[in-house]
Design a protein around this motif. Sequence first.
Motif, PDB file in Angstrom:
ATOM      1  N   LEU A 176       0.826  -1.205   0.000  1.00 17.58           N
ATOM      2  CA  LEU A 176       0.000   0.000   0.000  1.00 17.58           C
ATOM      3  C   LEU A 176       0.862   1.256   0.000  1.00 17.58           C
ATOM      4  O   LEU A 176       0.620   2.208  -0.763  1.00 17.58           O
ATOM      5  CB  LEU A 176      -0.919  -0.026   1.224  1.00 17.58           C
ATOM      6  CG  LEU A 176      -1.848   1.167   1.453  1.00 17.58           C
ATOM      7  CD1 LEU A 176      -2.685   1.460   0.218  1.00 17.58           C
ATOM      8  CD2 LEU A 176      -2.751   0.914   2.656  1.00 17.58           C
ATOM      9  N   ILE A 177       1.876   1.275   0.832  1.00 14.37           N
ATOM     10  CA  ILE A 177       2.736   2.457   0.946  1.00 14.37           C
ATOM     11  C   ILE A 177       3.506   2.700  -0.354  1.00 14.37           C
ATOM     12  O   ILE A 177       3.628   3.836  -0.827  1.00 14.37           O
ATOM     13  CB  ILE A 177       3.705   2.286   2.129  1.00 14.37           C
ATOM     14  CG1 ILE A 177       2.915   2.297   3.449  1.00 14.37           C
ATOM     15  CG2 ILE A 177       4.770   3.383   2.138  1.00 14.37           C
ATOM     16  CD1 ILE A 177       3.700   1.783   4.638  1.00 14.37           C
ATOM     17  N   ARG A 178       3.999   1.642  -0.959  1.00 16.10           N
ATOM     18  CA  ARG A 178       4.834   1.786  -2.149  1.00 16.10           C
ATOM     19  C   ARG A 178       4.042   2.123  -3.412  1.00 16.10           C
ATOM     20  O   ARG A 178       4.591   2.677  -4.359  1.00 16.10           O
ATOM     21  CB  ARG A 178       5.636   0.495  -2.370  1.00 16.10           C
ATOM     22  CG  ARG A 178       6.732   0.293  -1.334  1.00 16.10           C
ATOM     23  CD  ARG A 178       7.331  -1.094  -1.426  1.00 16.10           C
ATOM     24  NE  ARG A 178       8.420  -1.274  -0.460  1.00 16.10           N
ATOM     25  CZ  ARG A 178       8.923  -2.455  -0.114  1.00 16.10           C
ATOM     26  NH1 ARG A 178       8.449  -3.560  -0.662  1.00 16.10           N
ATOM     27  NH2 ARG A 178       9.898  -2.534   0.774  1.00 16.10           N
ATOM     28  N   THR A 179       2.763   1.783  -3.427  1.00 19.77           N
ATOM     29  CA  THR A 179       1.976   2.014  -4.648  1.00 19.77           C
ATOM     30  C   THR A 179       1.022   3.193  -4.532  1.00 19.77           C
ATOM     31  O   THR A 179       0.376   3.553  -5.519  1.00 19.77           O
ATOM     32  CB  THR A 179       1.170   0.753  -5.018  1.00 19.77           C
ATOM     33  OG1 THR A 179       0.282   0.436  -3.939  1.00 19.77           O
ATOM     34  CG2 THR A 179       2.090  -0.425  -5.286  1.00 19.77           C
ATOM     35  N   ALA A 180       0.900   3.785  -3.347  1.00 22.77           N
ATOM     36  CA  ALA A 180      -0.064   4.865  -3.139  1.00 22.77           C
ATOM     37  C   ALA A 180       0.304   6.113  -3.932  1.00 22.77           C
ATOM     38  O   ALA A 180       1.480   6.393  -4.176  1.00 22.77           O
ATOM     39  CB  ALA A 180      -0.158   5.199  -1.657  1.00 22.77           C
ATOM     40  N   PHE A 181      -0.711   6.883  -4.303  1.00 20.38           N
ATOM     41  CA  PHE A 181      -0.513   8.169  -4.963  1.00 20.38           C
ATOM     42  C   PHE A 181      -0.499   9.302  -3.936  1.00 20.38           C
ATOM     43  O   PHE A 181       0.222  10.270  -4.104  1.00 20.38           O
ATOM     44  CB  PHE A 181      -1.626   8.403  -5.988  1.00 20.38           C
ATOM     45  CG  PHE A 181      -1.428   7.684  -7.290  1.00 20.38           C
ATOM     46  CD1 PHE A 181      -1.360   8.371  -8.486  1.00 20.38           C
ATOM     47  CD2 PHE A 181      -1.312   6.298  -7.325  1.00 20.38           C
ATOM     48  CE1 PHE A 181      -1.180   7.708  -9.693  1.00 20.38           C
ATOM     49  CE2 PHE A 181      -1.137   5.624  -8.519  1.00 20.38           C
ATOM     50  CZ  PHE A 181      -1.064   6.329  -9.708  1.00 20.38           C
ATOM     51  N   SER A 182      -1.306   9.193  -2.884  1.00 19.03           N
ATOM     52  CA  SER A 182      -1.383  10.253  -1.876  1.00 19.03           C
ATOM     53  C   SER A 182      -0.068  10.356  -1.107  1.00 19.03           C
ATOM     54  O   SER A 182       0.447   9.356  -0.594  1.00 19.03           O
ATOM     55  CB  SER A 182      -2.514   9.970  -0.878  1.00 19.03           C
ATOM     56  OG  SER A 182      -3.770  10.144  -1.470  1.00 19.03           O
ATOM     57  N   THR A 183       0.444  11.577  -1.021  1.00 15.69           N
ATOM     58  CA  THR A 183       1.697  11.802  -0.298  1.00 15.69           C
ATOM     59  C   THR A 183       1.575  11.417   1.166  1.00 15.69           C
ATOM     60  O   THR A 183       2.521  10.883   1.763  1.00 15.69           O
ATOM     61  CB  THR A 183       2.109  13.283  -0.414  1.00 15.69           C
ATOM     62  OG1 THR A 183       2.177  13.639  -1.779  1.00 15.69           O
ATOM     63  CG2 THR A 183       3.448  13.521   0.240  1.00 15.69           C
ATOM     64  N   ILE A 184       0.420  11.671   1.769  1.00 11.37           N
ATOM     65  CA  ILE A 184       0.248  11.377   3.190  1.00 11.37           C
ATOM     66  C   ILE A 184       0.307   9.870   3.453  1.00 11.37           C
ATOM     67  O   ILE A 184       0.600   9.434   4.568  1.00 11.37           O
ATOM     68  CB  ILE A 184      -1.069  11.985   3.714  1.00 11.37           C
ATOM     69  CG1 ILE A 184      -1.042  12.080   5.247  1.00 11.37           C
ATOM     70  CG2 ILE A 184      -2.271  11.203   3.220  1.00 11.37           C
ATOM     71  CD1 ILE A 184      -2.178  12.887   5.817  1.00 11.37           C
ATOM     72  N   VAL A 185       0.063   9.072   2.421  1.00 12.70           N
ATOM     73  CA  VAL A 185       0.195   7.623   2.538  1.00 12.70           C
ATOM     74  C   VAL A 185       1.618   7.195   2.214  1.00 12.70           C
ATOM     75  O   VAL A 185       2.272   6.490   2.981  1.00 12.70           O
ATOM     76  CB  VAL A 185      -0.802   6.906   1.605  1.00 12.70           C
ATOM     77  CG1 VAL A 185      -0.611   5.395   1.663  1.00 12.70           C
ATOM     78  CG2 VAL A 185      -2.219   7.288   1.970  1.00 12.70           C
ATOM     79  N   ARG A 186       2.100   7.644   1.076  1.00 14.36           N
ATOM     80  CA  ARG A 186       3.404   7.202   0.587  1.00 14.36           C
ATOM     81  C   ARG A 186       4.555   7.667   1.468  1.00 14.36           C
ATOM     82  O   ARG A 186       5.521   6.936   1.706  1.00 14.36           O
ATOM     83  CB  ARG A 186       3.586   7.735  -0.842  1.00 14.36           C
ATOM     84  CG  ARG A 186       4.714   7.095  -1.618  1.00 14.36           C
ATOM     85  CD  ARG A 186       4.740   7.576  -3.055  1.00 14.36           C
ATOM     86  NE  ARG A 186       4.968   9.005  -3.165  1.00 14.36           N
ATOM     87  CZ  ARG A 186       4.078   9.880  -3.604  1.00 14.36           C
ATOM     88  NH1 ARG A 186       2.871   9.469  -3.956  1.00 14.36           N
ATOM     89  NH2 ARG A 186       4.363  11.170  -3.687  1.00 14.36           N
ATOM     90  N   GLU A 187       4.472   8.884   1.976  1.00  8.65           N
ATOM     91  CA  GLU A 187       5.568   9.450   2.761  1.00  8.65           C
ATOM     92  C   GLU A 187       5.315   9.398   4.266  1.00  8.65           C
ATOM     93  O   GLU A 187       6.263   9.294   5.041  1.00  8.65           O
ATOM     94  CB  GLU A 187       5.803  10.908   2.350  1.00  8.65           C
ATOM     95  CG  GLU A 187       6.098  11.107   0.873  1.00  8.65           C
ATOM     96  CD  GLU A 187       7.389  10.454   0.438  1.00  8.65           C
ATOM     97  OE1 GLU A 187       8.295  10.300   1.285  1.00  8.65           O
ATOM     98  OE2 GLU A 187       7.509  10.090  -0.751  1.00  8.65           O
ATOM     99  N   CYS A 188       4.040   9.491   4.672  1.00 10.01           N
ATOM    100  CA  CYS A 188       3.724   9.603   6.104  1.00 10.01           C
ATOM    101  C   CYS A 188       3.112   8.334   6.686  1.00 10.01           C
ATOM    102  O   CYS A 188       2.959   8.229   7.895  1.00 10.01           O
ATOM    103  CB  CYS A 188       2.782  10.782   6.342  1.00 10.01           C
ATOM    104  SG  CYS A 188       3.407  12.344   5.703  1.00 10.01           S
ATOM    105  N   GLU A 189       2.751   7.379   5.825  1.00 11.09           N
ATOM    106  CA  GLU A 189       2.231   6.074   6.240  1.00 11.09           C
ATOM    107  C   GLU A 189       0.937   6.192   7.044  1.00 11.09           C
ATOM    108  O   GLU A 189       0.747   5.535   8.069  1.00 11.09           O
ATOM    109  CB  GLU A 189       3.301   5.277   6.999  1.00 11.09           C
ATOM    110  CG  GLU A 189       4.554   5.064   6.169  1.00 11.09           C
ATOM    111  CD  GLU A 189       5.582   4.153   6.810  1.00 11.09           C
ATOM    112  OE1 GLU A 189       5.341   3.675   7.941  1.00 11.09           O
ATOM    113  OE2 GLU A 189       6.634   3.913   6.183  1.00 11.09           O
ATOM    114  N   ASP A 190       0.015   7.006   6.530  1.00 12.95           N
ATOM    115  CA  ASP A 190      -1.287   7.188   7.155  1.00 12.95           C
ATOM    116  C   ASP A 190      -2.218   6.081   6.663  1.00 12.95           C
ATOM    117  O   ASP A 190      -3.097   6.301   5.825  1.00 12.95           O
ATOM    118  CB  ASP A 190      -1.838   8.573   6.804  1.00 12.95           C
ATOM    119  CG  ASP A 190      -3.071   8.933   7.607  1.00 12.95           C
ATOM    120  OD1 ASP A 190      -3.373   8.231   8.582  1.00 12.95           O
ATOM    121  OD2 ASP A 190      -3.731   9.923   7.255  1.00 12.95           O
TER     122      ASP A 190
END
Length: 522
Positions: free
Chosen positions: A28-42
Amino acid sequence: MVTDMNFLDMQIMWNRLIAVTGEQAKTLIRTAFSTIVRECEDISAGVFDLRGRMIAQAVTGTPGHINSMAESVKHFIARFPLDTMKEGDAYITNDPWMGTGHLNDFVITTPAFHKGRLVALFSCTSHLMDVGGMGVSTEADDVHMEGLYIPILKLIDRGQVDEVLMEIIKANSRLPVETEGDVYSLVACNETGARALSKMMDEFELESIDALADFVLTRSEDAVRKSIAALPKGSWSYGMVTDGYDDPIELAAQLTVSDNGIHVDFAGTSQSIRKGINVPLSYTTAYSVFGLGCVVAPDVPNNAGSLLPFTISAPAGTILNAIKPAPVASRHVIGQMLPDVVFGCLRQALPDRVPAEGASALWNVTVRGRHKTDAAEEKPFALSITMNGGTGARPTKDGLSATAFPSGVHGTQVEIAEIQAPIVVWKKELRIGSGGNGRMRGGDGQVVEMSGRDGTAFDLLASFDRVVYPARGAQGGDDGAAGAIRLKSGKPIRAKGVTRIDADDRLILLTPGGGGLGDATH
């Protein structure tokens, strides 16, 4: 009775199951588009048995996502019974009362099959940057103004995506490409988990994980109940006043430790309001039980078993049990204060195990606007820059500075923020001395100064707290410094609401400090 060899096997498989959910989360973290997911792991990610009980979760993730998602899978099973689920199916919702508390969090649940037989369910959550409406602001009058509302629906039927549903999702977002990408990222997350589980079951020659689930959940529940048994019995009360919107909000709690477990009752808390800081009970429960777990059983893995001894109640219609269609987009502003409220109760019974109050609620700088591209076209942008103040002083250590507790998300890197949106961060540094003094000092907040880039103005969707009522010190420690928000031009700006930041102005944020613990003279 579990033999020694079976016990060892179960422990190995338990650890392996946690690794499976870790692999799930990484996808999920590696494929996400949202920065808050990809960088912040929300995010959150977990595996559930066929009764909807969370067996294991990924170590990465926020309590608000994980502990509310722990109950959401039961809603999916109620809507789509197990005997109707097929390989290749996936289900979706962002219902705040059945998911994780606001519309920007999408939950996807996927049935996992092994050798053609349904054996488990995987579920995951992530924050999408834009789902239409007024977005993650405090300004909507009801949830329908806040964005696209998706009930529990089937997104994928035997491998075939419901294109009509996907087109509706994209059409209701200012960032359709990113939104579609994030949905598929969630789907891939669960598919990764399902494949990893099937591989694990092959390796251990398992036809079912029911026995493993019972072992994990029973052992976890027993461990928590053993910790509770060692606590003093009784009831303790604590209150907190937060900034609120136009008027302060009072949070009141009574915590009772008994032979049956720990119950927290939020009777006496302020009523819900017509602004988007209300909290669904699922989110209230999620952060309250997290606070309990931190103190009572911090070493026990988080799952349905370890959560079972904790129960939460709040009167319907209060701000901690907001009833649909109350606006809830910024539910974190109040909800993330709840571990501190729970700590306040526990501190009276366990004075040597509980920290002072901290900044608590995230200071998310959520910006939105349009900027000109090289082709002289205007392109929309939306971004949440995650930051926070200091945590409360701990019994044997100072508080942590600029740390997002209790949410656990990472702070957004300046370079990433400037790539994703036309902004410039001119300053980001610790706010030295903002933590409260004491035998142990509270953590410091930070100072951030930012503006639009190349003549770009933007809207700030502010939802900041601890500006009027700072984190309180405990046991003789001093309060932390209150937060502050202002413009370099000197124009007034509210801590909650939507404000236009002109291209020639700068936004200045001073995040709150954590409270001190104990008398500094002793």
